[in-house]
Design a protein around this motif. Structure first.
Motif, PDB file in Angstrom:
ATOM      1  N   ALA A 278       0.840  -1.206   0.000  1.00  0.00           N
ATOM      2  CA  ALA A 278       0.000   0.000   0.000  1.00  0.00           C
ATOM      3  C   ALA A 278       0.874   1.255   0.000  1.00  0.00           C
ATOM      4  O   ALA A 278       0.577   2.240  -0.681  1.00  0.00           O
ATOM      5  N   PHE A 279       1.968   1.211   0.748  1.00  0.00           N
ATOM      6  CA  PHE A 279       2.894   2.350   0.761  1.00  0.00           C
ATOM      7  C   PHE A 279       3.528   2.563  -0.609  1.00  0.00           C
ATOM      8  O   PHE A 279       3.493   3.662  -1.166  1.00  0.00           O
ATOM      9  N   SER A 280       4.092   1.503  -1.170  1.00  0.00           N
ATOM     10  CA  SER A 280       4.924   1.700  -2.363  1.00  0.00           C
ATOM     11  C   SER A 280       4.106   1.807  -3.644  1.00  0.00           C
ATOM     12  O   SER A 280       4.514   2.485  -4.576  1.00  0.00           O
ATOM     13  N   THR A 281       2.948   1.181  -3.702  1.00  0.00           N
ATOM     14  CA  THR A 281       2.191   1.163  -4.962  1.00  0.00           C
ATOM     15  C   THR A 281       0.912   1.992  -4.885  1.00  0.00           C
ATOM     16  O   THR A 281       0.585   2.719  -5.810  1.00  0.00           O
ATOM     17  N   LEU A 282       0.178   1.883  -3.785  1.00  0.00           N
ATOM     18  CA  LEU A 282      -1.060   2.656  -3.671  1.00  0.00           C
ATOM     19  C   LEU A 282      -0.806   4.040  -3.071  1.00  0.00           C
ATOM     20  O   LEU A 282      -1.678   4.898  -3.133  1.00  0.00           O
ATOM     21  N   LYS A 283       0.343   4.233  -2.470  1.00  0.00           N
ATOM     22  CA  LYS A 283       0.703   5.508  -1.815  1.00  0.00           C
ATOM     23  C   LYS A 283      -0.275   5.844  -0.697  1.00  0.00           C
ATOM     24  O   LYS A 283      -0.625   7.015  -0.468  1.00  0.00           O
ATOM     25  N   LEU A 284      -0.748   4.811  -0.013  1.00  0.00           N
ATOM     26  CA  LEU A 284      -1.678   4.998   1.089  1.00  0.00           C
ATOM     27  C   LEU A 284      -1.056   4.491   2.389  1.00  0.00           C
ATOM     28  O   LEU A 284      -0.367   3.479   2.404  1.00  0.00           O
ATOM     29  N   VAL A 285      -1.342   5.216   3.457  1.00  0.00           N
ATOM     30  CA  VAL A 285      -0.922   4.797   4.789  1.00  0.00           C
ATOM     31  C   VAL A 285      -2.061   3.953   5.379  1.00  0.00           C
ATOM     32  O   VAL A 285      -3.159   4.462   5.595  1.00  0.00           O
ATOM     33  N   VAL A 286      -1.794   2.692   5.597  1.00  0.00           N
ATOM     34  CA  VAL A 286      -2.814   1.787   6.133  1.00  0.00           C
ATOM     35  C   VAL A 286      -2.289   1.188   7.431  1.00  0.00           C
ATOM     36  O   VAL A 286      -1.133   0.766   7.498  1.00  0.00           O
ATOM     37  N   GLU A 287      -3.117   1.168   8.463  1.00  0.00           N
ATOM     38  CA  GLU A 287      -2.690   0.544   9.714  1.00  0.00           C
ATOM     39  C   GLU A 287      -2.837  -0.974   9.580  1.00  0.00           C
ATOM     40  O   GLU A 287      -3.555  -1.459   8.684  1.00  0.00           O
ATOM     41  N   PRO A 288      -2.177  -1.730  10.455  1.00  0.00           N
ATOM     42  CA  PRO A 288      -2.174  -3.186  10.256  1.00  0.00           C
ATOM     43  C   PRO A 288      -3.589  -3.772  10.176  1.00  0.00           C
ATOM     44  O   PRO A 288      -3.885  -4.535   9.241  1.00  0.00           O
ATOM     45  N   GLY A 289      -4.444  -3.418  11.118  1.00  0.00           N
ATOM     46  CA  GLY A 289      -5.800  -3.963  11.081  1.00  0.00           C
ATOM     47  C   GLY A 289      -6.529  -3.619   9.789  1.00  0.00           C
ATOM     48  O   GLY A 289      -7.320  -4.415   9.272  1.00  0.00           O
TER      49      GLY A 289
ATOM     50  N   ARG B 272       9.210  18.802   4.516  1.00  0.00           N
ATOM     51  CA  ARG B 272       9.225  17.622   5.398  1.00  0.00           C
ATOM     52  C   ARG B 272       8.026  17.640   6.343  1.00  0.00           C
ATOM     53  O   ARG B 272       7.379  16.613   6.571  1.00  0.00           O
ATOM     54  N   ALA B 273       7.732  18.812   6.874  1.00  0.00           N
ATOM     55  CA  ALA B 273       6.585  18.912   7.796  1.00  0.00           C
ATOM     56  C   ALA B 273       5.279  18.619   7.064  1.00  0.00           C
ATOM     57  O   ALA B 273       4.367  17.992   7.628  1.00  0.00           O
ATOM     58  N   ALA B 274       5.180  19.039   5.817  1.00  0.00           N
ATOM     59  CA  ALA B 274       3.964  18.761   5.037  1.00  0.00           C
ATOM     60  C   ALA B 274       3.849  17.271   4.731  1.00  0.00           C
ATOM     61  O   ALA B 274       2.748  16.699   4.770  1.00  0.00           O
ATOM     62  N   MET B 275       4.980  16.622   4.448  1.00  0.00           N
ATOM     63  CA  MET B 275       4.951  15.168   4.223  1.00  0.00           C
ATOM     64  C   MET B 275       4.512  14.447   5.493  1.00  0.00           C
ATOM     65  O   MET B 275       3.739  13.473   5.435  1.00  0.00           O
ATOM     66  N   ALA B 276       5.010  14.921   6.625  1.00  0.00           N
ATOM     67  CA  ALA B 276       4.626  14.304   7.902  1.00  0.00           C
ATOM     68  C   ALA B 276       3.144  14.531   8.187  1.00  0.00           C
ATOM     69  O   ALA B 276       2.438  13.637   8.676  1.00  0.00           O
ATOM     70  N   TYR B 277       2.660  15.709   7.847  1.00  0.00           N
ATOM     71  CA  TYR B 277       1.231  16.005   8.032  1.00  0.00           C
ATOM     72  C   TYR B 277       0.382  15.108   7.118  1.00  0.00           C
ATOM     73  O   TYR B 277      -0.644  14.561   7.545  1.00  0.00           O
ATOM     74  N   ALA B 278       0.820  14.957   5.880  1.00  0.00           N
ATOM     75  CA  ALA B 278       0.091  14.089   4.947  1.00  0.00           C
ATOM     76  C   ALA B 278       0.075  12.656   5.458  1.00  0.00           C
ATOM     77  O   ALA B 278      -0.935  11.953   5.357  1.00  0.00           O
ATOM     78  N   PHE B 279       1.189  12.215   6.033  1.00  0.00           N
ATOM     79  CA  PHE B 279       1.246  10.871   6.609  1.00  0.00           C
ATOM     80  C   PHE B 279       0.279  10.733   7.786  1.00  0.00           C
ATOM     81  O   PHE B 279      -0.550   9.827   7.827  1.00  0.00           O
ATOM     82  N   SER B 280       0.361  11.654   8.725  1.00  0.00           N
ATOM     83  CA  SER B 280      -0.364  11.444   9.985  1.00  0.00           C
ATOM     84  C   SER B 280      -1.832  11.820   9.898  1.00  0.00           C
ATOM     85  O   SER B 280      -2.659  11.233  10.588  1.00  0.00           O
ATOM     86  N   THR B 281      -2.171  12.765   9.061  1.00  0.00           N
ATOM     87  CA  THR B 281      -3.553  13.245   9.041  1.00  0.00           C
ATOM     88  C   THR B 281      -4.295  12.850   7.773  1.00  0.00           C
ATOM     89  O   THR B 281      -5.450  12.444   7.820  1.00  0.00           O
ATOM     90  N   LEU B 282      -3.647  12.977   6.620  1.00  0.00           N
ATOM     91  CA  LEU B 282      -4.316  12.617   5.366  1.00  0.00           C
ATOM     92  C   LEU B 282      -4.125  11.139   5.033  1.00  0.00           C
ATOM     93  O   LEU B 282      -4.826  10.618   4.164  1.00  0.00           O
ATOM     94  N   LYS B 283      -3.186  10.494   5.672  1.00  0.00           N
ATOM     95  CA  LYS B 283      -2.865   9.072   5.436  1.00  0.00           C
ATOM     96  C   LYS B 283      -2.432   8.846   3.994  1.00  0.00           C
ATOM     97  O   LYS B 283      -2.739   7.832   3.378  1.00  0.00           O
ATOM     98  N   LEU B 284      -1.734   9.837   3.446  1.00  0.00           N
ATOM     99  CA  LEU B 284      -1.243   9.756   2.070  1.00  0.00           C
ATOM    100  C   LEU B 284       0.276   9.795   2.053  1.00  0.00           C
ATOM    101  O   LEU B 284       0.900  10.536   2.828  1.00  0.00           O
ATOM    102  N   VAL B 286       3.271  11.107   0.177  1.00  0.00           N
ATOM    103  CA  VAL B 286       3.566  12.162  -0.789  1.00  0.00           C
ATOM    104  C   VAL B 286       5.077  12.327  -0.869  1.00  0.00           C
ATOM    105  O   VAL B 286       5.761  12.361   0.159  1.00  0.00           O
ATOM    106  N   GLU B 287       5.615  12.400  -2.066  1.00  0.00           N
ATOM    107  CA  GLU B 287       7.051  12.629  -2.211  1.00  0.00           C
ATOM    108  C   GLU B 287       7.338  14.114  -1.994  1.00  0.00           C
ATOM    109  O   GLU B 287       6.423  14.951  -2.068  1.00  0.00           O
ATOM    110  N   PRO B 288       8.605  14.458  -1.720  1.00  0.00           N
ATOM    111  CA  PRO B 288       8.892  15.854  -1.366  1.00  0.00           C
ATOM    112  C   PRO B 288       8.397  16.853  -2.416  1.00  0.00           C
ATOM    113  O   PRO B 288       7.711  17.829  -2.072  1.00  0.00           O
TER     114      PRO B 288
END
Lengths: 329, 329
Positions: A278-289, B272-284, B286-288
């Protein structure tokens, strides 16, 4: 029938829930990737509830339940017990409804989940997993404050709210001229998949709905096989922290036992691989569950007829950076 | 006017491109997060091109260009020079068109990008950044093999293809009854933002389109200010590896100089902060380079009127695990 089985949710309840949550919930898209289709050998449409408000589908059920409360009848607002996604869903829904919320969480809850829950405006009360009973604590708070308990899954309004995931999937598939032959979603207490199966029974009855679970925590699969609610032996021991309910709910099993096609199981390693995919291909952050359904699919657990189309739910993405980066490594 | 300015792309070209790419490109959604709205203090609609085929918007332009080639006229297929997203877009588009593809990449290209490019079926030819000229190598290959060069941005069909991003944003915003007051997107050579600005000029002329760039690589912003194509001093030195083109393209600047509202700049730390925000809040993921527009928004670089709605493009998500986990840490 005895409560809570005297009021099973219906498709009409899901329609009502959809209307109720529409101003606040995200209608998550149904997304397709050519690379995933090739990998699975079938057309796959993904429902990323990771993009949902609060980072998981849980907001849907929580808001549907809380929006129907009469504020005069619960001056103390709402109480819930959860260490994760339900906590955040209830906290955000209560804030929107203008009600106070107390969430009963274990003392060892990850900092991020606790911070998020408080960030949505809820009060967090902690307890010791070893010596205290969270349901008892929640009941005591509810009584003391005049608050209503919002259960995580065994409640008709919660099931109806989660069922909007299935409603949207069936509608969005139909809008592109597709009937889903299979749908795969994970389960803990079974509220999400019960709601999904109700929606498909009405809108797309040929669709077969499968429950995906972590290995060793396949209480739904075993319950479907035996016809009665089976329990997991262990209470912990999978990376899928959101899927550790001991046994299917009563309401949810009353629905799932009639509606589901069967169970699929994925190991923790397969879940990690699905998160990495999901990270490398879908570019989505998914939790384990949230990745268990995808893991089952990528691991070939579902027998797919040639030319079939499969829907898969990614139910949540609430995972902290350290765990995520370790799991996808 | 001299080539290539004798054939600037038009809105009709974008409409044609949309029709052409529809069977293969993903119509990425326009997604909203309550948490992001609160954070920015305005309604924000996000266009995650991270979910696009090949992980970035580049597939759109590449396919639009390649699908119009006459295979008989290019027996050797296509050639492109790129170390990243354009390489993958061209490789995948050529495979769909049944044409061979050669991608000229620097020897030190990250393994993942090279593997992906080959994974789509392209042949990779490497060169030494210090001593060789990639455009010259591409021209030699094209001549030798009877192949056509697919340029990364300074081409009307490429711009029209990327413009489908803007077309979809304007249509999807209109479908929910919203006019975007501002749109923010990043630029390297400027093909994406040129296409977006053409689409909005036609469909939503009141929308102001802003280009976002990494600090020190703000050639578009400075070119808009001076009215002529300015160059960056440095060729490397930002984490935004996808945004290091030295100067705006000729075609793209001919469009952008007339259409864009101005430039916004973000530092690497803000990215970097925007990538971290996308990870934690948008669950996406995103490359730099894809996070620069979001970074500018989160850093308050855009002055937003009360009640305004802002669209922001996340242009790509092709980043390897090690870099990603280090950047969001």
């Amino acid at each position: 029938m005895t409560p809570p089985l005297d009021r099973l949710p219906t498709f009409a309840d899901i329609r009502d829930a959809a209307r109720r949550i529409a101003p606040y919930a995200t209608r998550t898209p149904l997304v397709e990737w050519a690379a995933l289709n090739e990998r699975v050998g079938a057309r796959v449409l993904v429902k990323p509830e990771t993009l949902q408000r609060t980072g998981s589908f849980k907001f849907r059920g929580a808001y549907n339940r809380i929006a129907q409360l009469d504020p005069a009848a619960c001056p103390g607002g709402v109480v819930a017990y959860s260490s994760g996604n339900h906590a955040q869903g209830v906290a955000a829904a209560a804030a929107l409804a203008g009600l106070p919320a107390v969430i009963v969480m274990p003392e060892d809850t990850p900092r991020m989940k606790r911070d998020n829950t408080q960030g949505y405006g809820a009060e967090v009360v902690t307890y010791d997993r070893a010596s205290e009973d969270r349901e008892e604590i929640a009941r005591a708070i509810a009584e003391e404050r005049g608050a209503v308990i919002v259960p995580p899954y065994d409640d008709p309004d919660i099931v109806a709210g989660q069922g909007t995931v299935g409603l949207e999937m069936a509608e969005d598939a139909a809008a592109r001229g597709v009937t889903l032959d299979h749908v795969v979603s994970n389960a803990s207490g079974g509220g999400l998949i019960a709601g999904i199966s109700l929606a498909f029974a009405e809108l797309s009855p040929a669709t077969r709905v499968w429950v995906a679970e972590p290995r060793g925590f396949d209480d739904h699969a075993r319950s479907l096989a035996s016809g009665r609610r089976e329990a997991n032996e262990a209470a912990t021991g999978s990376i899928c922290d959101a899927l550790l309910a001991r046994t299917p709910g009563e309401i949810t099993f009353a629905i799932n036992s009639r509606r589901l096609a069967g169970g699929l199981v994925a190991s923790d390693d397969e879940v990690r691989a699905a998160m990495a995919y999901a990270f490398s291909t879908l570019k989505l952050v998914v939790e384990p569950g949230g990745a268990v359904g995808l893991a089952a699919l990528l691991s070939g657990r579902l027998e797919i007829e040639s030319g079939a189309t499969v829907g898969v739910v990614l139910s949540g993405g609430n995972v902290d950076r350290e765990s995520f980066c370790a799991m996808i490594g």
